[in-house]
Design an enzyme around this catalytic site. Structure first.
Site, PDB file in Angstrom:
ATOM      1  N   SER A 177      20.183  29.839  27.787  1.00 19.95           N
ATOM      2  CA  SER A 177      20.634  28.915  26.751  1.00 19.95           C
ATOM      3  C   SER A 177      22.105  29.069  26.399  1.00 19.95           C
ATOM      4  O   SER A 177      22.710  28.118  25.916  1.00 19.95           O
ATOM      5  CB  SER A 177      19.763  29.065  25.502  1.00 19.95           C
ATOM      6  OG  SER A 177      19.706  30.408  25.083  1.00 19.95           O
ATOM      7  N   HIS A 205      15.281  24.486  27.889  1.00 18.63           N
ATOM      8  CA  HIS A 205      16.440  23.652  28.244  1.00 18.63           C
ATOM      9  C   HIS A 205      16.275  22.951  29.585  1.00 18.63           C
ATOM     10  O   HIS A 205      17.193  22.265  30.034  1.00 18.63           O
ATOM     11  CB  HIS A 205      17.720  24.493  28.263  1.00 18.63           C
ATOM     12  CG  HIS A 205      18.043  25.089  26.930  1.00 18.63           C
ATOM     13  ND1 HIS A 205      18.735  24.386  25.964  1.00 18.63           N
ATOM     14  CD2 HIS A 205      17.747  26.289  26.389  1.00 18.63           C
ATOM     15  CE1 HIS A 205      18.861  25.158  24.887  1.00 18.63           C
ATOM     16  NE2 HIS A 205      18.265  26.314  25.119  1.00 18.63           N
ATOM     17  N   LYS A 238      14.258  19.645  22.063  1.00 16.52           N
ATOM     18  CA  LYS A 238      15.532  19.548  22.774  1.00 16.52           C
ATOM     19  C   LYS A 238      15.585  18.210  23.509  1.00 16.52           C
ATOM     20  O   LYS A 238      15.695  17.171  22.870  1.00 16.52           O
ATOM     21  CB  LYS A 238      15.732  20.787  23.617  1.00 16.52           C
ATOM     22  CG  LYS A 238      16.000  21.960  22.665  1.00 16.52           C
ATOM     23  CD  LYS A 238      16.080  23.324  23.259  1.00 16.52           C
ATOM     24  CE  LYS A 238      16.409  24.299  22.125  1.00 16.52           C
ATOM     25  NZ  LYS A 238      15.937  25.637  22.338  1.00 16.52           N
TER      26      LYS A 238
HETATM   27  C1  LIG Z   1      15.379  26.655  21.420  1.00 20.24           C
HETATM   28  C2  LIG Z   1      14.693  27.691  22.218  1.00 20.24           C
HETATM   29  C3  LIG Z   1      13.459  28.215  21.819  1.00 20.24           C
HETATM   30  C4  LIG Z   1      12.862  27.901  20.470  1.00 20.24           C
HETATM   31  O1  LIG Z   1      12.330  26.638  20.465  1.00 20.24           O
HETATM   32  P1  LIG Z   1      12.139  25.898  19.049  1.00 20.24           P
HETATM   33  O2  LIG Z   1      11.173  24.819  19.320  1.00 20.24           O
HETATM   34  O3  LIG Z   1      13.491  25.418  18.659  1.00 20.24           O
HETATM   35  O4  LIG Z   1      11.625  26.936  18.100  1.00 20.24           O
HETATM   36  C5  LIG Z   1      12.806  29.085  22.661  1.00 20.24           C
HETATM   37  N1  LIG Z   1      13.348  29.439  23.843  1.00 20.24           N
HETATM   38  C6  LIG Z   1      14.548  28.988  24.247  1.00 20.24           C
HETATM   39  C7  LIG Z   1      15.089  29.417  25.563  1.00 20.24           C
HETATM   40  C8  LIG Z   1      15.260  28.100  23.445  1.00 20.24           C
HETATM   41  O5  LIG Z   1      16.452  27.662  23.825  1.00 20.24           O
END
Ligand SMILES: *Cc1c(COP(=O)(O)O)cnc(C)c1O
Length: 384
Positions: A177, A205, A238
């Site tokens: 990320s 992502h 996302k």
């Molecule tokens: C954003 C993210 C999460 C958390 O997901 P949410 O639905 O925002 O709680 C978990 N793992 C990764 C790699 C992320 O980028």
């Protein structure tokens, strides 16, 4: 005696590590209003530009009018709605795995799955750059937490080979990320098979962005990566532009989680209107070939245009394009000066990233235009 928070906060400020909330007053998008000012934004995870899509918002509104807003209970009481069930079925089918379970967030999903499968006599083998939620999940599980060097499969294999843990689980982000690079999924699966371990892939992502129809990392290669050892996580906040997360794997795995995953059992179900929105979003993701092609063109354009800058883009093929500037103060200065010019691009600092690698994390969306990238690069050139 309570710890002195004023001193702690002053220290954070002195280290250029103090964070604060900024209030967004517009819909999510490439043009946002933050505290009364308009910005061109490179700071969302809304990779396909779906977060404010009117058809997805409408799907949520229709469901809210029919079923209300609150789920009213956890999934094992009366909170498990037909819309949740439909989303789980559609998701499993879309990514090509037997069964799926909807969590309220990715953070909750990571905690729930890992603590269900691992305990004190077990071991988790985690890429050093994994998301914080996977780090927390490992800690909460009580398992031996082995962090292998980033994408270093020799380091991983050595640790697996010498482990005497009862149950082993390899966990990796698929798209890292803060760096934007990809995990080596086929090789990870080979190692999981060879050393009798689970493979947990966090595709927060990748889902919606990777793969011909946006099905994510598993569909990036042919043949598609499938194994009973595989546990796949996609988040819906996302690229999907909604909220929540789905874990997919074997039918037994999902049934086990229903009985064991505390972050799923002991929490109120996601509002059904969000499941309706996510179902609509899945349609846009599947039909989003043009959005993904435009995203690819934007990535290439940025990488070409940014070559003239004194800072380096990390080696990333994804919409996450970090520009590493090094120290915290420089990262903050650049971010502030860009904001003065109407461009929103936050500095990412330790502890989110390693010391000395503070960066501007450029995040591209299919809703950007090529000219938006030109505007960013011209502004950065002026700040050198
Ligand atoms: C954003 C993210 C999460 C958390 O997901 P949410 O639905 O925002 O709680 C978990 N793992 C990764 C790699 C992320 O980028």
């Amino acid at each position: 005696m309570p710890i002195d928070l004023t001193v702690a906060l002053a220290q954070l400020e002195a280290d250029s590590r103090l964070r604060r909330r900024r209030v967004t007053e517009s819909a999510q998008g490439t043009r946002v209003v933050i505290e009364g000012r308009h910005y061109l934004s490179f700071a969302s995870n809304d990779y396909l530009g779906l977060a404010a899509h009117p058809d997805i918002a409408e799907a949520a509104c229709v469901a809210a009018r029919q079923f209300g807003v609150g789920a009213g209970a956890s999934h094992l009481l009366t909170g498990h709605h037909a819309l949740h069930e439909a989303l789980e079925v559609a998701f499993a089918q879309f990514v090509g795995l037997p069964s799926a379970l909807l969590f309220s967030t990715g953070y909750a999903a990571n905690l729930g799955v890992i603590t269900s499968l691992l305990g004190r006599h077990d071991a988790i083998f985690a890429d050093r750059l994994n998301h914080a939620s996977l780090v927390d999940a490992a800690r909460l599980s009580g398992a031996d937490h082995q962090r292998y060097r980033h994408n270093d499969l020799d380091d991983l294999e050595q640790r697996l080979a010498t482990s005497t843990a009862a149950t082993k689980l390899v966990a990796s982000d698929t798209v890292f990320s803060m760096d934007g690079d990809l995990a080596r999924v086929p090789e990870l699966l080979d190692l999981a098979e060879q050393y009798d371990a689970w493979l947990y892939l966090d595709d927060a992502h990748g889902f919606g962005v990777l793969g011909e129809r946006g099905q994510g990392i598993l569909n990036l290669t042919q043949p598609v990566v499938i194994s009973p050892r595989l546990i796949y996580l996609a988040t819906l906040g996302k690229a999907a532009g909604v909220a929540g997360a789905v874990v997919a794997g074997s039918a037994d795995l999902i049934e086990y989680l229903v009985n064991r995953a505390r972050t799923w059992i002991y929490t109120t179900a996601q509002p059904p209107m969000l499941a309706a929105a996510a179902l609509k979003s899945l349609e846009f993701i599947a039909a989003g070939g043009e959005r993904r092609a435009h995203l690819t063109a934007l990535i290439a354009h940025l990488r070409q245009r940014a070559a003239c800058l004194p800072w380096r883009l990390m080696d990333s093929p994804t919409p996450i394009q970090p520009l590493v500037v090094g120290d915290n103060a420089t990262a903050l200065r650049l971010s502030q000066q860009l904001a003065d010019r109407g461009i929103w691009l936050p500095a990412i600092r330790p502890p989110t990233v390693p010391e000395g690698t503070a960066r501007l994390r450029i995040s591209l969306s299919a809703a950007h235009r090529l000219e938006d990238i030109d505007e960013l690069v011209v502004a950065l050139e002026a700040l050198v």
